[in-house]
Write an enzyme that holds these catalytic residues in place. Structure first.
Site, PDB file in Angstrom:
ATOM      1  N   ASN A 252      24.760  -2.147   1.376  1.00  0.00           N
ATOM      2  CA  ASN A 252      24.936  -2.356  -0.059  1.00  0.00           C
ATOM      3  C   ASN A 252      24.934  -3.850  -0.377  1.00  0.00           C
ATOM      4  O   ASN A 252      24.318  -4.297  -1.347  1.00  0.00           O
ATOM      5  CB  ASN A 252      26.258  -1.710  -0.487  1.00  0.00           C
ATOM      6  CG  ASN A 252      26.275  -1.272  -1.914  1.00  0.00           C
ATOM      7  OD1 ASN A 252      25.282  -0.779  -2.417  1.00  0.00           O
ATOM      8  ND2 ASN A 252      27.406  -1.440  -2.560  1.00  0.00           N
TER       9      ASN A 252
ATOM     10  N   ILE B  71      18.561  -1.162  -8.229  1.00  0.00           N
ATOM     11  CA  ILE B  71      19.180  -0.369  -7.159  1.00  0.00           C
ATOM     12  C   ILE B  71      20.673  -0.579  -7.409  1.00  0.00           C
ATOM     13  O   ILE B  71      21.233  -1.608  -7.057  1.00  0.00           O
ATOM     14  CB  ILE B  71      18.786  -0.867  -5.750  1.00  0.00           C
ATOM     15  CG1 ILE B  71      17.269  -0.922  -5.563  1.00  0.00           C
ATOM     16  CG2 ILE B  71      19.461  -0.010  -4.683  1.00  0.00           C
ATOM     17  CD1 ILE B  71      16.579   0.408  -5.529  1.00  0.00           C
ATOM     18  N   PRO B  72      21.323   0.372  -8.081  1.00  0.00           N
ATOM     19  CA  PRO B  72      22.643   0.123  -8.693  1.00  0.00           C
ATOM     20  C   PRO B  72      23.825   0.066  -7.730  1.00  0.00           C
ATOM     21  O   PRO B  72      24.735   0.906  -7.772  1.00  0.00           O
ATOM     22  CB  PRO B  72      22.771   1.270  -9.682  1.00  0.00           C
ATOM     23  CG  PRO B  72      22.005   2.386  -9.051  1.00  0.00           C
ATOM     24  CD  PRO B  72      20.844   1.723  -8.347  1.00  0.00           C
ATOM     25  N   CYS B  73      23.849  -0.962  -6.896  1.00  0.00           N
ATOM     26  CA  CYS B  73      24.956  -1.116  -5.954  1.00  0.00           C
ATOM     27  C   CYS B  73      26.271  -1.412  -6.682  1.00  0.00           C
ATOM     28  O   CYS B  73      27.342  -1.242  -6.113  1.00  0.00           O
ATOM     29  CB  CYS B  73      24.647  -2.187  -4.920  1.00  0.00           C
ATOM     30  SG  CYS B  73      24.217  -3.785  -5.575  1.00  0.00           S
ATOM     31  N   HIS B  74      26.185  -1.797  -7.958  1.00  0.00           N
ATOM     32  CA  HIS B  74      27.409  -2.029  -8.729  1.00  0.00           C
ATOM     33  C   HIS B  74      28.157  -0.728  -9.008  1.00  0.00           C
ATOM     34  O   HIS B  74      29.318  -0.760  -9.390  1.00  0.00           O
ATOM     35  CB  HIS B  74      27.094  -2.767 -10.043  1.00  0.00           C
ATOM     36  CG  HIS B  74      26.196  -2.018 -10.972  1.00  0.00           C
ATOM     37  ND1 HIS B  74      24.811  -2.020 -10.829  1.00  0.00           N
ATOM     38  CD2 HIS B  74      26.466  -1.252 -12.046  1.00  0.00           C
ATOM     39  CE1 HIS B  74      24.284  -1.285 -11.788  1.00  0.00           C
ATOM     40  NE2 HIS B  74      25.266  -0.798 -12.536  1.00  0.00           N
TER      41      HIS B  74
END
Length: 160
Positions: free
Chosen positions: A116, A125-128
């Site tokens: 991540n 790429i919604p690592c949040h």
């Protein structure tokens, strides 16, 4: 070899530097710079222009998904993690363990966290949207304050 181009998007969270070729976006990363060094020009590839417009739509609450082509380089495991991140619904969160389970390796929680942190396609790429198992915000390469802002922004848009 592909020529790489850069452009900057001045977001509510600071300058976002976008790098890509004529075919795909390679990275979308927060910068600590306060000035745009790479503005859109006539020579900016259409892919990067589309990325800027779609990010603008995201930050203005008009876009929840991204359609421009992007590419990511990493290990097989990292790619599995990043692909799993794309399935997290807008404005929702999951834990590192949830991602580990979803890729069939429930003991790989720390490795999921590591992958991540190596994601170079912020927001897209919604690592949040990954949080700790106890519901707390944990690590974010762009800074926890940005992670919190992004999650609050998505929740506010979702309520509209």
């Amino acid at each position: 070899m592909n020529t790489l181009y850069k452009t900057d998007y001045p977001s509510q969270l600071g300058i976002i530097e976008i790098v890509g070729s004529e075919k795909a976006v390679h990275s979308i990363l927060f910068s600590d710079r306060e000035q745009v060094l790479h503005p859109l020009t006539e020579g900016t590839p259409g892919v990067l222009v589309d990325c800027v417009h779609q990010l603008h739509g995201y930050f203005n609450g008009q876009r929840r998904q991204f359609t421009f082509p992007y590419t990511f380089e990493g290990t097989h495991f990292q790619k599995k993690v990043w692909q799993a991140l794309t399935h997290i619904p807008y404005a929702q969160t999951v834990s590192y363990k949830d991602i580990a389970v979803s890729i069939g390796n429930e003991k790989a929680v720390r490795a999921v966290g590591s992958a991540n942190g190596k994601n170079k396609l912020s927001i897209v790429i919604p690592c949040h949207r990954i949080i700790g198992a106890d519901g707390t915000l944990t690590g974010y390469a762009g800074g926890l304050w940005r992670k919190e802002w992004l999650l609050e922004h998505e929740r506010a848009v979702q309520r509209l």
